[in-house]
Design a protein around this motif. Structure first.
Motif, short mmCIF file in Angstrom:
data_model
loop_
_atom_site.label_atom_id
_atom_site.label_comp_id
_atom_site.label_asym_id
_atom_site.label_seq_id
_atom_site.Cartn_x
_atom_site.Cartn_y
_atom_site.Cartn_z
N VAL A 31 0.84 -1.20 0.00
CA VAL A 31 0.00 0.00 0.00
C VAL A 31 0.88 1.26 0.00
O VAL A 31 0.61 2.22 -0.73
CB VAL A 31 -0.96 0.00 1.20
N ILE A 32 1.97 1.24 0.77
CA ILE A 32 2.86 2.41 0.81
C ILE A 32 3.48 2.64 -0.58
O ILE A 32 3.51 3.78 -1.07
CB ILE A 32 3.95 2.23 1.88
N LEU A 34 2.20 1.77 -3.43
CA LEU A 34 1.14 2.28 -4.32
C LEU A 34 0.90 3.77 -4.09
O LEU A 34 0.66 4.53 -5.03
CB LEU A 34 -0.16 1.50 -4.10
N MET A 35 0.98 4.20 -2.82
CA MET A 35 0.77 5.63 -2.52
C MET A 35 1.88 6.46 -3.14
O MET A 35 1.62 7.51 -3.73
CB MET A 35 0.70 5.87 -1.01
N VAL A 36 3.13 5.98 -3.02
CA VAL A 36 4.26 6.72 -3.62
C VAL A 36 4.08 6.78 -5.14
O VAL A 36 4.23 7.84 -5.76
CB VAL A 36 5.60 6.06 -3.24
N THR A 38 1.30 6.58 -6.85
CA THR A 38 0.20 7.49 -7.16
C THR A 38 0.65 8.94 -7.07
O THR A 38 0.31 9.78 -7.91
CB THR A 38 -0.98 7.25 -6.19
N PHE A 39 1.44 9.23 -6.05
CA PHE A 39 1.94 10.60 -5.85
C PHE A 39 2.80 11.04 -7.04
O PHE A 39 2.58 12.12 -7.61
CB PHE A 39 2.75 10.65 -4.55
#
Ligand code: HEM
Lengths: 57, 208
Positions: A31-32, A34-36, A38-39
């Motif tokens: 998840v981390i 994926l967040m990076v 996405t950012f």
């Protein structure tokens, strides 16, 4: 729909990455990441309509 | 009543102050500066949309009750919607937070916008936590007994009992949702009052 659950078996212990004092579950790490991703994508992907608006000005 | 008397009424003063700070064209603006056309500005409203789904599905769960969401297909579905919209909520909130951090979006008198964001984040973590311990399964048992030791180590155990299901459920469905909604409302209204922060290069005055 029950077959969906068999793609990712969820009824066993989760996987963990343990490196010295760093301990994180694989799911949290994914998840981390994926967040990076996405950012970074949000910064670099062109926003629709941006060029059109500039032409009008 | 004379005009001055009307001017002194708290209703009149409140309306004038509100209308002065947030006229309709600022509350719902027609256009935004060109630098807002970037994907990074989408994550605030993604967080907001996810929060709406969290609240709506939470209300449906509350109306129908645990027997329903544990045993019926639709109940499972709404329960899953509630969980997954929470996942999207936190995901989008983190990306939003990173975006605002690297923009330095607290510049130009926007401290309160940033701070209401921080406090909303904290309230949301508590809402997530109380939600997990309200599940009445082995997960919630494990989480609450671990949290009990943590909170007792801080002395907080004299105020909250994380093993008290009724208390945790009430926090989860009454106090924390009210806090999250009120804080989010403040946060978004502050964004409207202040307008979107200019990028560093566009505003050297407040960037310093
Ligand atoms: C419930 C969680 C939140 C919601 C619903 C939310 C929503 C929004 C929305 C809709 C905007 C305007 C659009 C945009 O710029 O993306 C915004 C702006 C902003 N948010 Fe959030 N936000 C949340 C959490 C946070 C957090 C955790 C922080 C940082 C600690 C934060 C800091 C900011 C700042 C500083 C701005 C102002 C940007 C500017 O003036 O240009 N927000 N927020």
């Amino acid at each position: 729909m029950a077959w969906l659950g068999s793609i990712v078996p969820l009824d066993h212990l989760g996987h963990y990455i343990h490196w010295h004092f760093i301990l994180i579950s694989v799911s949290n790490l994914i998840v981390i990441c994926l967040m990076v991703a996405t950012f970074v994508a949000a910064l670099f992907l062109p926003f629709p309509g941006r060029s059109r608006r500039k032409e009008n000005q | 009543m004379s005009t001055t008397e009307i001017d002194r009424q708290w209703t009149t003063r409140l309306r004038k102050r509100a209308a002065g700070k947030l006229p309709p064209e600022k509350l719902l603006p027609d256009t935004q500066p060109s630098y807002v056309s970037s994907w990074i500005y989408v994550f605030g409203v993604t967080t907001l949309a996810a929060l709406v789904i969290v609240i709506v599905t939470g209300c449906i769960l509350a109306i129908e009750g645990p027997q329903w969401w544990h045993s019926s297909d639709i109940g499972h579905f709404v329960n899953s919607m509630h969980l997954w919209s929470v996942e999207i909520f936190f995901f989008a909130m983190i990306v939003h937070l990173w975006g605002k951090y690297f923009m330095g979006a607290w510049r130009g008198g926007r401290t309160l916008t940033w701070m209401t964001g921080c406090v909303t984040f904290f309230a949301s973590i508590l809402a997530g936590f109380t939600g997990y311990v309200s599940q009445t399964n082995f997960d919630s048992q494990w989480i609450s007994t671990q949290a009990k030791d943590g909170i007792n180590a801080t002395g907080g155990g004299s105020f909250f009992n994380v093993l008290n299901l009724g208390q945790m459920l009430m926090w989860h469905i009454v106090i924390l949702p009210i806090a999250a909604i009120a804080l989010t409302a403040m946060h978004v209204l502050l964004v409207r009052i202040k307008g979107v922060v200019p990028p560093y290069e566009e505003d050297t005055e407040i960037a310093r």
